[in-house]
Write a protein that holds these residues in place. Structure first.
Motif, PDB file in Angstrom:
ATOM      1  N   VAL A  11       0.845  -1.180   0.000  1.00  0.00           N
ATOM      2  CA  VAL A  11       0.000   0.000   0.000  1.00  0.00           C
ATOM      3  C   VAL A  11       0.885   1.236   0.000  1.00  0.00           C
ATOM      4  O   VAL A  11       2.067   1.183   0.349  1.00  0.00           O
ATOM      5  CB  VAL A  11      -0.967   0.021   1.212  1.00  0.00           C
ATOM      6  N   ILE A  12       0.283   2.356  -0.395  1.00  0.00           N
ATOM      7  CA  ILE A  12       0.995   3.629  -0.469  1.00  0.00           C
ATOM      8  C   ILE A  12       0.795   4.365   0.846  1.00  0.00           C
ATOM      9  O   ILE A  12      -0.339   4.717   1.206  1.00  0.00           O
ATOM     10  CB  ILE A  12       0.462   4.478  -1.638  1.00  0.00           C
ATOM     11  N   LEU A  13       1.881   4.583   1.580  1.00  0.00           N
ATOM     12  CA  LEU A  13       1.816   5.361   2.813  1.00  0.00           C
ATOM     13  C   LEU A  13       1.779   6.842   2.460  1.00  0.00           C
ATOM     14  O   LEU A  13       2.471   7.287   1.530  1.00  0.00           O
ATOM     15  CB  LEU A  13       3.033   5.057   3.691  1.00  0.00           C
ATOM     16  N   VAL A  14       0.944   7.592   3.197  1.00  0.00           N
ATOM     17  CA  VAL A  14       0.783   9.024   2.932  1.00  0.00           C
ATOM     18  C   VAL A  14       0.790   9.792   4.249  1.00  0.00           C
ATOM     19  O   VAL A  14       0.587   9.219   5.323  1.00  0.00           O
ATOM     20  CB  VAL A  14      -0.528   9.315   2.156  1.00  0.00           C
ATOM     21  N   ASP A  15       0.989  11.121   4.127  1.00  0.00           N
ATOM     22  CA  ASP A  15       0.831  11.978   5.304  1.00  0.00           C
ATOM     23  C   ASP A  15      -0.596  12.517   5.325  1.00  0.00           C
ATOM     24  O   ASP A  15      -1.416  12.137   4.481  1.00  0.00           O
ATOM     25  CB  ASP A  15       1.883  13.096   5.314  1.00  0.00           C
ATOM     26  N   GLU A  16      -0.893  13.389   6.265  1.00  0.00           N
ATOM     27  CA  GLU A  16      -2.260  13.905   6.416  1.00  0.00           C
ATOM     28  C   GLU A  16      -2.730  14.758   5.242  1.00  0.00           C
ATOM     29  O   GLU A  16      -3.918  15.067   5.132  1.00  0.00           O
ATOM     30  CB  GLU A  16      -2.398  14.682   7.741  1.00  0.00           C
ATOM     31  N   HIS A  17      -1.821  15.120   4.338  1.00  0.00           N
ATOM     32  CA  HIS A  17      -2.171  15.885   3.132  1.00  0.00           C
ATOM     33  C   HIS A  17      -2.178  14.994   1.893  1.00  0.00           C
ATOM     34  O   HIS A  17      -2.224  15.481   0.771  1.00  0.00           O
ATOM     35  CB  HIS A  17      -1.204  17.047   2.938  1.00  0.00           C
ATOM     36  N   ASP A  18      -2.069  13.690   2.071  1.00  0.00           N
ATOM     37  CA  ASP A  18      -2.032  12.686   1.012  1.00  0.00           C
ATOM     38  C   ASP A  18      -0.755  12.751   0.169  1.00  0.00           C
ATOM     39  O   ASP A  18      -0.732  12.299  -0.964  1.00  0.00           O
ATOM     40  CB  ASP A  18      -3.286  12.756   0.108  1.00  0.00           C
ATOM     41  N   ALA A  19       0.303  13.288   0.723  1.00  0.00           N
ATOM     42  CA  ALA A  19       1.602  13.245   0.043  1.00  0.00           C
ATOM     43  C   ALA A  19       2.224  11.877   0.318  1.00  0.00           C
ATOM     44  O   ALA A  19       2.261  11.428   1.468  1.00  0.00           O
ATOM     45  CB  ALA A  19       2.509  14.357   0.553  1.00  0.00           C
ATOM     46  N   GLU A  20       2.710  11.214  -0.737  1.00  0.00           N
ATOM     47  CA  GLU A  20       3.301   9.890  -0.589  1.00  0.00           C
ATOM     48  C   GLU A  20       4.591   9.968   0.214  1.00  0.00           C
ATOM     49  O   GLU A  20       5.435  10.826  -0.037  1.00  0.00           O
ATOM     50  CB  GLU A  20       3.573   9.288  -1.966  1.00  0.00           C
ATOM     51  N   ILE A  21       4.727   9.036   1.191  1.00  0.00           N
ATOM     52  CA  ILE A  21       5.926   9.005   2.020  1.00  0.00           C
ATOM     53  C   ILE A  21       6.596   7.635   2.004  1.00  0.00           C
ATOM     54  O   ILE A  21       7.576   7.429   2.714  1.00  0.00           O
ATOM     55  CB  ILE A  21       5.630   9.457   3.461  1.00  0.00           C
TER      56      ILE A  21
ATOM     57  N   PHE B 136     -15.010  12.581  -3.430  1.00  0.00           N
ATOM     58  CA  PHE B 136     -14.349  13.255  -2.316  1.00  0.00           C
ATOM     59  C   PHE B 136     -13.347  12.308  -1.681  1.00  0.00           C
ATOM     60  O   PHE B 136     -13.345  11.107  -1.969  1.00  0.00           O
ATOM     61  CB  PHE B 136     -15.367  13.749  -1.263  1.00  0.00           C
ATOM     62  N   GLY B 137     -12.532  12.841  -0.824  1.00  0.00           N
ATOM     63  CA  GLY B 137     -11.609  12.047  -0.026  1.00  0.00           C
ATOM     64  C   GLY B 137     -11.800  12.383   1.439  1.00  0.00           C
ATOM     65  O   GLY B 137     -12.212  13.494   1.780  1.00  0.00           O
TER      66      GLY B 137
ATOM     67  N   TYR C 171     -10.425   7.649  -0.923  1.00  0.00           N
ATOM     68  CA  TYR C 171     -11.052   8.388  -2.021  1.00  0.00           C
ATOM     69  C   TYR C 171     -12.300   7.635  -2.459  1.00  0.00           C
ATOM     70  O   TYR C 171     -12.250   6.443  -2.740  1.00  0.00           O
ATOM     71  CB  TYR C 171     -10.079   8.542  -3.196  1.00  0.00           C
ATOM     72  N   VAL C 172     -13.413   8.354  -2.518  1.00  0.00           N
ATOM     73  CA  VAL C 172     -14.713   7.756  -2.811  1.00  0.00           C
ATOM     74  C   VAL C 172     -15.100   8.036  -4.258  1.00  0.00           C
ATOM     75  O   VAL C 172     -15.039   9.180  -4.715  1.00  0.00           O
ATOM     76  CB  VAL C 172     -15.787   8.296  -1.843  1.00  0.00           C
TER      77      VAL C 172
END
Length: 176
Positions: A5-15, A96-97, A115-116
């Protein structure tokens, strides 16, 4: 080989990335997708998760949920998993997300930037039995009542995003 899975921060930036199960054990925020298909009458296609699922087995949920693979666009992941889980291929629109976090009964942690997507489908799905035990069409008013009366019969994320879904559906999404 375990899905990543793609880990992200609270702004959905990939980390980074992580194994799917490891991300759910550690509760690391990761990207997810949820699909809601509606028919011409405005009913939502629900699925009951198969008994063999590693979490939320046997619970009713929205049409399809999953995670994009590293490098895979969200919309492509939504269509891929809709085909794999429900045997349906149709156009989807991102609505929306939202972020949610839930500790599940088996101590796994759902912490997702979800994301819906909405789509229109008039037919009968052909679900994969390892993914889906049963399916059903339900109108939103009845589902709202069911979520209040029997929340333990439904996945956490369905209840958490339901009001966002109904607002999007009722205030502007056009069935195509």
């Amino acid at each position: 080989m375990e899905d990543r899975v793609i880990l992200v921060d609270e702004h959905d930036a990939e980390i980074g990335t992580a194994g799917k199960l490891a991300a759910h054990v550690d509760g690391r925020l990761h990207r997810a997708i949820s699909v809601f298909l509606f028919d011409a009458a405005g009913r939502l296609l629900l699925q009951q998760r198969a008994a063999g699922k590693y979490h939320s087995a046997g619970l009713w949920s929205n049409t399809c949920c999953s995670h994009p693979r590293p490098g895979e666009p969200r919309a492509a992941a939504a269509r891929r998993r809709l085909r794999e889980e429900m045997g349906i291929d149709c156009a989807l629109e991102e609505q929306f997300g939202f972020v949610y976090r839930a500790v599940l009964p088996n101590r796994l942690i759902e912490h997702e930037y979800d994301y819906v997507y909405f789509g229109r489908f008039d037919g009968s799905p052909t679900p994969a039995p390892e993914e889906v035990a049963r399916w059903s069409w339900m109108d939103l008013a009845r589902l709202r009542a069911e979520l209040k009366a029997r929340p333990d019969a439904y996945t956490y994320w369905l209840g958490d995003c339901f009001e966002h879904v109904t607002r999007s559906f009722e205030t502007g999404w056009v069935l195509r």
